[in-house]
Design an enzyme around this catalytic site. Structure first.
Site, short mmCIF file in Angstrom:
data_model
loop_
_atom_site.label_atom_id
_atom_site.label_comp_id
_atom_site.label_asym_id
_atom_site.label_seq_id
_atom_site.Cartn_x
_atom_site.Cartn_y
_atom_site.Cartn_z
N GLN A 5 73.03 -48.02 3.97
CA GLN A 5 73.13 -48.05 2.51
C GLN A 5 73.56 -49.41 1.96
O GLN A 5 72.94 -49.92 1.03
CB GLN A 5 74.10 -46.97 2.05
CG GLN A 5 74.16 -46.82 0.55
CD GLN A 5 75.12 -45.72 0.14
OE1 GLN A 5 75.92 -45.24 0.94
NE2 GLN A 5 75.05 -45.33 -1.10
N ILE A 10 77.30 -52.14 8.06
CA ILE A 10 76.55 -52.47 9.28
C ILE A 10 77.45 -52.92 10.43
O ILE A 10 77.05 -52.89 11.58
CB ILE A 10 75.48 -53.56 8.99
CG1 ILE A 10 74.37 -53.48 10.03
CG2 ILE A 10 76.09 -54.95 8.93
CD1 ILE A 10 73.14 -54.26 9.69
N PRO A 12 80.02 -51.69 12.19
CA PRO A 12 80.23 -50.86 13.39
C PRO A 12 79.03 -50.86 14.34
O PRO A 12 79.18 -50.65 15.53
CB PRO A 12 80.47 -49.46 12.83
CG PRO A 12 81.02 -49.70 11.46
CD PRO A 12 80.29 -50.93 10.96
N HIS A 53 80.57 -53.95 -2.07
CA HIS A 53 79.17 -53.81 -1.73
C HIS A 53 78.34 -55.05 -2.04
O HIS A 53 77.14 -54.97 -2.20
CB HIS A 53 78.57 -52.61 -2.46
CG HIS A 53 79.26 -51.32 -2.15
ND1 HIS A 53 79.46 -50.88 -0.86
CD2 HIS A 53 79.82 -50.40 -2.94
CE1 HIS A 53 80.10 -49.73 -0.89
NE2 HIS A 53 80.34 -49.42 -2.13
#
Length: 115
Positions: A5, A10, A12, A53
């Site tokens: 999303q 990203i 991990p 974000h």
């Protein structure tokens, strides 16, 4: 094709992408491939969530041998680059701004150049 999303999520999966997918062809002496496309968006277009974000780490992925990185700037570019990435036998990371993909474009047929 896998979609994450926001780019913030990203991290991990970064080690699996770098250590496993990107080196699969080299580790198997070209016997195996890993045709995976990871599509991720970035951009702080949300009110109240922009500090969480809006980051992008695409430059980190460009330093990974065996991983192809694409950064389309328009929806039309994304269409062509994603079609090419899906046909590729190597892992690809596609990073694009959320607003460039959601932006309305001129409607016209897009040829599928498979040859």
């Amino acid at each position: 094709m896998v979609e994450i999303q926001f780019f913030d999520y990203i991290w991990p999966a970064y080690h699996q992408l770098r250590n496993e997918l990107a080196t699969m062809r080299w580790r198997s002496n070209n016997a195996f491939s890993s045709p995976v496309v990871v599509r991720v968006t970035y951009g702080g277009y949300l009110k109240g969530g922009s500090i969480y974000h809006s980051q992008t780490g695409a430059v980190v992925f460009t330093a990974v041998p065996g991983l192809r990185v694409i950064c389309p700037s328009t929806a039309l570019d994304a269409n062509g680059l994603l079609r090419t990435a899906i046909r590729c036998d190597d892992p690809c990371s596609s990073s694009s701004t959320s607003t460039s993909i959601a932006r309305p474009t001129t409607r016209r047929p897009i040829p599928d150049r498979t040859s």
